[in-house]
Design an enzyme around this catalytic site. Structure first.
Site, PDB file in Angstrom:
ATOM      1  N   CYS A  34       0.837  -1.209   0.000  1.00 57.36           N
ATOM      2  CA  CYS A  34       0.000   0.000   0.000  1.00 57.36           C
ATOM      3  C   CYS A  34       0.871   1.258   0.000  1.00 57.36           C
ATOM      4  O   CYS A  34       1.450   1.619  -1.031  1.00 57.36           O
ATOM      5  CB  CYS A  34      -0.969  -0.044   1.166  1.00 57.36           C
ATOM      6  SG  CYS A  34      -2.365   1.096   0.977  1.00 57.36           S
ATOM      7  N   HIS A  67      -3.601  -5.189   0.543  1.00 54.88           N
ATOM      8  CA  HIS A  67      -3.107  -5.579   1.873  1.00 54.88           C
ATOM      9  C   HIS A  67      -3.054  -7.102   2.016  1.00 54.88           C
ATOM     10  O   HIS A  67      -3.930  -7.712   2.641  1.00 54.88           O
ATOM     11  CB  HIS A  67      -3.991  -4.961   2.959  1.00 54.88           C
ATOM     12  CG  HIS A  67      -3.745  -3.504   3.159  1.00 54.88           C
ATOM     13  ND1 HIS A  67      -2.778  -3.020   4.014  1.00 54.88           N
ATOM     14  CD2 HIS A  67      -4.313  -2.422   2.569  1.00 54.88           C
ATOM     15  CE1 HIS A  67      -2.772  -1.699   3.962  1.00 54.88           C
ATOM     16  NE2 HIS A  67      -3.684  -1.310   3.088  1.00 54.88           N
ATOM     17  N   GLU A  86      -1.220  -8.796   3.920  1.00 55.44           N
ATOM     18  CA  GLU A  86      -0.960  -9.226   5.298  1.00 55.44           C
ATOM     19  C   GLU A  86      -2.239  -9.618   6.023  1.00 55.44           C
ATOM     20  O   GLU A  86      -2.220 -10.455   6.942  1.00 55.44           O
ATOM     21  CB  GLU A  86      -0.218  -8.124   6.070  1.00 55.44           C
ATOM     22  CG  GLU A  86      -1.064  -6.968   6.566  1.00 55.44           C
ATOM     23  CD  GLU A  86      -1.429  -5.947   5.496  1.00 55.44           C
ATOM     24  OE1 GLU A  86      -2.122  -4.965   5.818  1.00 55.44           O
ATOM     25  OE2 GLU A  86      -1.012  -6.124   4.333  1.00 55.44           O
TER      26      GLU A  86
END
Length: 237
Positions: free
Chosen positions: A110, A209, A211
């Site tokens: 990001c 994202h 993660e």
């Protein structure tokens, strides 16, 4: 021996136990856990622009998401919706430039992708609803937008992602000009979602994202590249 992945962090007020609004160097646990599950050892790096010497002790760099970059970094004045953290910018720029000098494996998430872009001489859109006419990339506070990403079939990211091309994004800024980087993935509205530097061993930026889902495809690729760095470093000793 697990490769050490340094993760950039930010300083924000945090509260726990008897402590309230204490300035804290933090990063969401999703990042550290994604690195651990991929086989790496996560180390959190607080903002620090004095030098990049810590890079000599890690094997890969993860540029985490967060606040907007200050537009002065790409030759613009701040718009009404831009919220920057100049101290974090300074620290991460020091680390990123040092990592590029060392050809250290780098994954930008990001904001991290945007930082890669700016260092490569590119520019950003400061507020995507003004540019695209919609808010699908950040539907609401704390709400991720779900989209399909279109990938260059010859790219590194295409080889990593396989057939599952659903991404979860949360950003109101985006890449306008990638500079010297190569755009290898876009959202269906044409916005760049992936940048790569094919001239380097491993430099990859994604606007979404990974993660949050602990995506082992991307974090596994970073750890694998860092493992090669660690093996080479051990051989040189």
């Amino acid at each position: 021996m697990r490769p050490i992945i340094g993760i950039t962090s930010y300083v924000l007020p945090a509260s726990w136990g008897v402590w309230t609004d204490l300035p804290t160097a933090l990063v969401p646990h999703d990042y550290t856990e994604a690195v651990r599950l991929a086989g790496g050892r996560a180390v959190v790096l607080p903002p620090d622009d004095l030098d990049a010497d810590v890079l000599d002790r890690i094997d890969g760099l993860l540029l985490a998401g967060g606040a907007d970059l200050h537009p002065s970094l790409y030759g613009q004045e701040p718009g009404p919706y831009t919220v920057a953290q100049p101290d974090r910018d300074a620290g991460e720029l020091t680390l990123l430039r040092g990592a590029l000098d060392r050809d250290l494996p780098i994954l930008g998430v990001c904001r991290g992708m945007q930082l890669l872009t700016v260092v490569a001489g590119g520019t950003l859109h400061q507020h995507l609803p003004d540019t695209l006419g919609h808010e699908k990339h950040r539907p609401g506070p704390g709400v991720y937008g779900s989209q399909q990403v279109l990938l260059d079939p010859e790219s590194r990211i295409a080889a990593l992602m396989g057939d599952d091309l659903t991404i979860n994004c949360f950003h109101h800024q985006g890449v306008a000009d990638p500079g010297s980087l190569t755009v290898t993935g876009r959202a269906t509205d044409g916005l760049p979602e992936v940048v790569e530097d094919p001239e380097r061993r491993f430099v990859l930026g994604v606007q979404w994202h990974p993660e949050v889902s602990r995506d082992r495809r991307l974090f596994g690729a970073l750890v694998a590249a860092a493992s090669k760095e660690l093996t080479q470093a051990c051989a040189d000793r």
